[in-house]
Design a protein around this motif. Structure first.
Motif, short mmCIF file in Angstrom:
data_model
loop_
_atom_site.label_atom_id
_atom_site.label_comp_id
_atom_site.label_asym_id
_atom_site.label_seq_id
_atom_site.Cartn_x
_atom_site.Cartn_y
_atom_site.Cartn_z
N LEU A 23 0.83 -1.20 0.00
CA LEU A 23 0.00 0.00 0.00
C LEU A 23 0.87 1.26 0.00
N GLY A 24 0.41 2.27 -0.71
CA GLY A 24 1.16 3.51 -0.76
C GLY A 24 2.37 3.43 -1.67
N MET A 25 2.37 2.45 -2.58
CA MET A 25 3.57 2.23 -3.38
C MET A 25 3.81 3.32 -4.41
N CYS A 26 2.74 3.84 -5.03
CA CYS A 26 2.94 4.85 -6.06
C CYS A 26 3.74 5.99 -5.47
N PHE A 27 3.27 6.41 -4.35
CA PHE A 27 3.90 7.44 -3.57
C PHE A 27 5.33 7.08 -3.27
N PHE A 28 5.47 5.91 -2.70
CA PHE A 28 6.72 5.30 -2.30
C PHE A 28 7.74 5.41 -3.41
N LEU A 29 7.37 4.94 -4.58
CA LEU A 29 8.33 4.87 -5.67
C LEU A 29 8.60 6.23 -6.26
#
Lengths: 203, 220, 270
Positions: A23-29
């Motif tokens: 979760l929150g990967m788009c942000f993460f990357l």
């Protein structure tokens, strides 16, 4: 007391929102290229999560759950289908407030975070935390600990990934792997590492 | 006519939302342990993004700038709620497998990204087709990862046993790692590598190395 | 609409309207979305409830049919009946004020029951409700089997299942696991019939009424006195096996269905 610690450890490590549930990967990357940015984002997510998760738990328990409106004389009503709309509404409002607070009191941080602050509204980790809380039927106290723990775990993961990515600038990968591909592989290795926390119990 | 078709086709490979635009990855990974959940998730997202694009495009001239983001989110959240209810009514067992991830379509970057980036400035028909195109790109990646994970991890596809498992008298010893979260990351990394080797124009430019002695500047 | 670009050329943004119009648009969007969502929920609710019930009944039925001697229950042949009742856990009697259907769905109990402190909660159950649903299978009026919904913490997830106990309140007829997220290939083996069959015929308590049933790593030989209380675990999945063991022990114990099973053992059949 140990119950609190148990929930925190599980939320932050065993069931890390970023590395176990993605979760929150788009942000993460998109954000994790520099550690300072990651720290700022992580802190923002931690703040929003600690605030919205218990609040959404209250809304679910007192207003939406089947039988929740018994205090208003409507025990038959089941409003749980309004859950998604309510939670995202609360999150959007919280992020808006956070934005105003940060702009007023921490202008340097506000400038650094830039576009990422309003984008917190659509960070899957934040909505995901609230949804998990509801799915697991946590009480208010448990939800508060879970909100803090899950936000902390997410922030930790994103800072770790940012640290690794900074070093990766010196790597010489095949062109197709450069950037996004390598980032996925590193995240996968971090996730593999976090699997080692599975089954940990503090008694 | 051809413009609409191009809007449909472009996101599938050339601008595949996941590999190029780094969008919508979250739910892409957690539901890909089995192919049927991956396909159902893909179908749900196609429905949501196409319909939300169309709805937002329909009212785009009426919505004031100041509230446009929250209006978009409201419409998307409502559509996701409806899709969630439909899944519970017609595909109960599978929807339980999908758990919270259908709800997370609300925060899926593809949906909001296309709403803001395309539907706010194009007509209803083009937006609808753009939504379907992006949804198909996403569903394709999900299907690929889901197929590999289910086949390698359980020896089956859509529940039908393809590689007979050793414990059932066959020869195949399943790769347990494929059923665990890290494998999804690895598979996506490999997929991105494959796509960028095929289409080199998608390769990212090399980052300039940070200066050795200068303190890292606080870039936002 | 004005001349639109149906191609992919973006248009110029519209002028910014006043506050009243903004409010009106916001209200209109809310009203429209609310109507859409409410309509879909109202229309689909009956179908959803039917599905939930169908899925649950299929699950329980598969448990029943998997146990030797119970396969004809599904048809209702031979005067066999299948009933869902609500049981008051503390007394072991029936709870007349609780709706068993709602209990099975996980609702209708009001605020969740008392929370257990961790040292009294080896199974990680968390909260124990006041009443719980049970399925009672009777043949020719006599209680043949009861099916108890059970749950508890496994290695990495909550494990949910159903335990089938004979009318004597002590002999296990079978177990089925309906929900878990244990490690595939290891802990996940608990969902396989081959493992679940190991529970058939085992006993819950001994002559001194102590709960003896448990999952073990190395079962003693089949003819020993211990064997009736031991279920062979899954190698490589000790923690999951322990989890199932603890949750079964909890739910047949004094804080779970213990009082209810005690009534069955005493022969109180209603």
């Amino acid at each position: 007391m140990s119950d609190t610690v148990q929930i925190f450890v599980r939320a932050a490590f065993v069931e890390n929102l970023a590395l176990s549930f993605f979760l929150g990967m788009c942000f993460f990357l998109a954000v994790s290229r520099r550690v300072e940015t990651a720290l700022g984002c992580g802190a923002a997510v931690l703040g929003v999560q600690t605030f919205t998760v218990p609040l959404n738990q209250l809304i679910h328990a007192r207003l939406l759950r089947p039988g929740a409106l018994a205090w208003a004389g409507l025990p038959e009503v089941d409003l749980s289908y309004l859950g998604l709309l309510s939670y995202i509404g609360v999150i959007a409002a919280s992020v808006q407030i956070l934005e105003m607070v940060v702009e007023r009191f921490f202008p340097a941080l506000f400038r650094r975070l830039g576009i990422y602050l309003p984008l917190l509204t659509v960070n899957c980790a934040i909505l995901g935390g609230s949804l998990f809380t509801v799915e697991r039927a946590y009480g208010f106290g448990e939800a508060a600990v879970y909100g803090f723990g899950s936000g902390f775990g997410w922030a930790l993961a994103i800072c770790m990934l940012a640290g690794v990515r900074e070093k990766l600038a010196y790597a010489d990968p095949p062109e197709g792997l450069r950037g996004l591909g390598l980032c996925f592989l590193v995240a996968g290795l971090l996730s593999l590492g976090f699997l080692g926390f599975a089954g940990i119990e503090l008694r | 006519m051809s413009g609409g078709l191009r809007a449909l086709a472009r996101p599938i490979v050339d601008e595949n939302p996941i590999t190029l635009q780094i969008l919508g990855i979250c739910s892409a990974l957690a539901v890909t342990r089995r192919l049927d959940t991956a396909l159902l998730m893909g179908a749900s997202l196609i429905a949501v993004v196409a319909l939300s694009n169309a709805a937002i495009a329909a009212i785009r001239h009426q919505v004031p700038r100041s509230i446009r983001l929250i209006v978009q989110i409201t419409i998307i959240a409502s559509l996701v709620t409806v899709v969630d209810q439909l899944l519970r009514a017609f595909a109960w067992e599978l929807s339980r497998q999908l758990s919270i991830f259908v709800g997370l379509i609300i925060t899926n970057c593809i949906v909001l990204g296309r709403a803001e980036g395309f539907a706010m400035s194009h007509g209803v028909r083009a937006s609808f087709l753009d939504g379907i195109g992006n949804g198909l790109g996403y569903a394709l990646v999900l299907a690929c990862v889901g197929a590999v994970r289910e086949l390698g991890g359980s020896g089956s596809l859509l529940g039908v046993s393809i590689l007979p498992l050793q414990e059932h008298g066959g020869w195949y010893v399943p790769m347990g790692l494929l059923l665990l979260p890290p494998s999804a990351f690895f598979l996506l990394g490999a997929l991105v590598w494959a796509v960028r080797s095929w289409r080199p124009e998608q390769v990212e430019a090399a980052e300039p190395l940070p200066a050795a002695a200068a303190p890292a500047s606080g870039r936002g | 609409m004005a001349a639109e670009a149906d191609r992919t050329n973006p248009e110029a943004p519209a002028a910014e309207p006043g506050a009243a119009r903004t409010l009106a648009i916001a209200f209109a969007v809310c009203a429209g979305c609310a109507a859409l969502v409410s309509a879909s929920v109202v229309l689909l609710r009956p179908l959803q409830l039917a599905n939930q019930r169908g899925a649950r009944e299929a699950r329980v039925r598969s448990l029943v049919e998997g146990v030797p001697g119970l396969s004809e229950w599904g048809t209702g042949a031979g005067g066999a009946t299948f009933e869902l009742r609500a049981v008051d856990l503390a007394t072991g009697g029936y709870a007349s004020d609780a709706d068993p259907e709602a209990l099975l769905r996980g609702e209708g109990e009001g605020p969740p029951g008392e929370a257990l402190p961790p040292d009294q909660d080896p199974a990680g159950v968390g909260r124990v409700p006041r009443s719980a649903p049970v399925f009672e299978l009777r043949r020719a009026g006599r209680l043949h089997t009861v099916i108890l919904p059970v749950h508890g913490r496994g290695y990495v997830s909550q494990i949910r299942g159903y335990l089938a106990v004979a009318g004597d309140g002590n002999t296990i007829r079978g177990i089925t696991i309906s929900e878990h997220q244990e490690t595939p290939g290891l802990g996940a083996e608990i969902e396989r019939p081959e493992w679940q069959q190991r529970w058939q015929g085992k006993r819950l308590r001994d002559e001194e009424d102590r709960v003896r049933i448990r999952v073990v790593r190395d079962a003693t030989s089949a003819d020993s006195a211990e064997a009736a209380f031991e279920v062979q675990g899954i190698s490589g999945a000790t923690r999951t096996g322990d989890g199932v063991s603890e949750l079964v022990r909890f739910w047949v114990g004094s804080k779970g269905f213990g009082p209810y099973l005690a009534r069955l053992r005493e022969g109180g059949d209603r």
